[in-house]
Design an enzyme around this catalytic site. Structure first.
Site, PDB file in Angstrom:
ATOM      1  N   ASP A  54     106.772  56.688  38.890  1.00  0.00           N
ATOM      2  CA  ASP A  54     105.385  56.409  39.279  1.00  0.00           C
ATOM      3  C   ASP A  54     105.137  56.896  40.712  1.00  0.00           C
ATOM      4  OD1 ASP A  54     106.791  54.454  40.606  1.00  0.00           O
ATOM      5  OD2 ASP A  54     105.678  52.759  39.760  1.00  0.00           O
ATOM      6  N   SER A  55     106.173  57.464  41.357  1.00  0.00           N
ATOM      7  CA  SER A  55     105.973  58.174  42.621  1.00  0.00           C
ATOM      8  C   SER A  55     104.964  59.301  42.439  1.00  0.00           C
ATOM      9  CB  SER A  55     107.300  58.741  43.144  1.00  0.00           C
ATOM     10  OG  SER A  55     107.948  59.501  42.139  1.00  0.00           O
ATOM     11  N   ASP A  93     108.897  55.525  34.092  1.00  0.00           N
ATOM     12  CA  ASP A  93     108.562  54.262  34.770  1.00  0.00           C
ATOM     13  C   ASP A  93     107.479  53.492  34.033  1.00  0.00           C
ATOM     14  OD1 ASP A  93     110.103  53.781  37.026  1.00  0.00           O
ATOM     15  OD2 ASP A  93     108.859  55.028  38.340  1.00  0.00           O
ATOM     16  N   LYS A 122     111.931  52.322  32.803  1.00  0.00           N
ATOM     17  CA  LYS A 122     112.420  51.678  34.033  1.00  0.00           C
ATOM     18  C   LYS A 122     111.405  50.658  34.520  1.00  0.00           C
ATOM     19  CE  LYS A 122     112.739  53.979  38.194  1.00  0.00           C
ATOM     20  NZ  LYS A 122     111.839  53.217  39.094  1.00  0.00           N
ATOM     21  N   GLU A 124     110.760  47.599  37.773  1.00  0.00           N
ATOM     22  CA  GLU A 124     111.200  47.128  39.082  1.00  0.00           C
ATOM     23  C   GLU A 124     111.402  45.610  39.081  1.00  0.00           C
ATOM     24  OE1 GLU A 124     108.787  48.590  42.322  1.00  0.00           O
ATOM     25  OE2 GLU A 124     108.930  50.659  41.616  1.00  0.00           O
ATOM     26  N   GLU A 189     117.544  51.272  45.367  1.00  0.00           N
ATOM     27  CA  GLU A 189     116.789  52.043  46.370  1.00  0.00           C
ATOM     28  C   GLU A 189     116.898  51.425  47.760  1.00  0.00           C
ATOM     29  OE1 GLU A 189     112.832  53.077  45.166  1.00  0.00           O
ATOM     30  OE2 GLU A 189     112.311  53.913  47.127  1.00  0.00           O
TER      31      GLU A 189
HETATM   32  O1  KIV Z   1     109.004  56.465  41.119  1.00  0.00           O
HETATM   33  C1  KIV Z   1     110.038  57.001  41.522  1.00  0.00           C
HETATM   34  O2  KIV Z   1     110.110  58.201  41.805  1.00  0.00           O
HETATM   35  C2  KIV Z   1     111.219  56.168  41.674  1.00  0.00           C
HETATM   36  C3  KIV Z   1     112.348  56.719  42.489  1.00  0.00           C
HETATM   37  C4  KIV Z   1     112.024  56.566  43.919  1.00  0.00           C
HETATM   38  C5  KIV Z   1     113.642  56.111  42.124  1.00  0.00           C
HETATM   39  O3  KIV Z   1     111.252  55.077  41.199  1.00  0.00           O
END
Ligand code: KIV
Length: 271
Positions: A54-55, A93, A122, A124, A189
């Site tokens: 989600d970056s 994510d 994934k 968090e 992280e």
């Molecule tokens: O969203 C993302 O790119 C991430 C990485 C920073 C691990 O979760």
């Protein structure tokens, strides 16, 4: 597909391959990916894992945090990445608040896996009951501990986590618990390198570090950071591989080799 007419098709890696790498002491390489063209380049370089992070909210959409990213945007970008991938394992994510209730978590994981083709989702934080539920229904889960970017509005700023012994012990405990709840992989992280080593040796699932030192089982970087094209300041734990590369495929190849040969991350990238 014409794009691949002259390329040999290979089958995608599975979670078993990643666990075997941990057991054999082979470092796992991972990059974020958001579209088909980069997915193909990352895949051809031999990178083991692609994370549709989600970056993308920050590096693709130009937002200041990952909080506004929607599940539909994650589905779209995951489809783009999966369309061009042959070998790399693909994780997507679950975005902010898309897994805050059990039924919602299952529905959104279904979108990422069925509609978009991710092999794992994934999330968090140590949300044990959500992890257990997803795993019970056959959804492989990657947990994410340490710095949790989706919690930025609670944290106030992006900063290293687990610096005190209490906080470090909490992260080690959470890692053990997410493994017990059924998580197959863990992203860690922005934590001190010695804590990341403790976590990696405390669990049998592969631990993929970002800003977590050299002793994790694998490394992930945000693609645009390692290509030196991110908006804003590149984080200390990242490296601009374009500085020594002749082109983008070469930079990705250099990153992959540096992870495999333990040349990245170096001490200057660690806390
Ligand atoms: O969203 C993302 O790119 C991430 C990485 C920073 C691990 O979760």
């Amino acid at each position: 597909m014409a794009l691949y007419a002259e390329e040999q098709r290979v089958s995608a890696l599975s979670i078993l391959d990643l666990v075997a790498m941990k057991q054999a002491g082979e470092k796992i390489s991972c990059l974020t990916a958001y579209d088909a063209s980069f997915s193909r380049l990352i895949d051809l370089a031999g990178v083991d894992l692609m994370l549709v992070g989600d970056s993308l909210g920050m590096v693709v959409q130009g937002k200041t945090t990952t909080v506004p990213v929607s599940i539909d945007e994650m589905v779209y970008h995951t489809q783009c990445v999966v369309n061009a991938r042959q070998r790399a394992f693909v994780i997507a994510d679950l975005p902010f608040l898309s897994y805050s209730a059990p039924e919602m978590a299952v529905q959104n994981a279904a979108k990422l896996m069925q509609a978009a083709g991710a092999q794992m989702v994934k999330l968090e934080g140590a949300h044990l009951s959500i992890i257990e539920l997803l795993v019970e229904f056959g959804v492989p889960v990657c947990a994410h501990l340490g710095l949790l970017p989706q919690s930025i509005n609670q944290l106030g700023r992006y900063k290293v986590q687990g610096k005190t012994e209490n906080d470090a012990e909490k992260i080690v405990e959470e890692a053990r618990k997410v493994e017990q709840a059924g998580a197959s992989l863990l992203v860690l992280e922005c934590v001190p390198a010695d804590l990341a080593k403790r976590v990696s040796t405390s669990v049998s699932i592969p631990v993929i570090g970002i800003g977590a030192g050299a002793d994790c089982d694998g490394q992930v970087l945000v693609l645009y950071d390692m290509l030196g094209i991110s908006l804003g300041k590149r984080p200390k734990f990242s490296q601009d591989f374009m500085k020594t590369a002749k082109n983008i495929p070469d930079a990705i190849q250099q990153y992959h080799q540096a992870v495999k040969l333990l040349a990245f991350p170096a001490s200057e990238h660690s806390y």
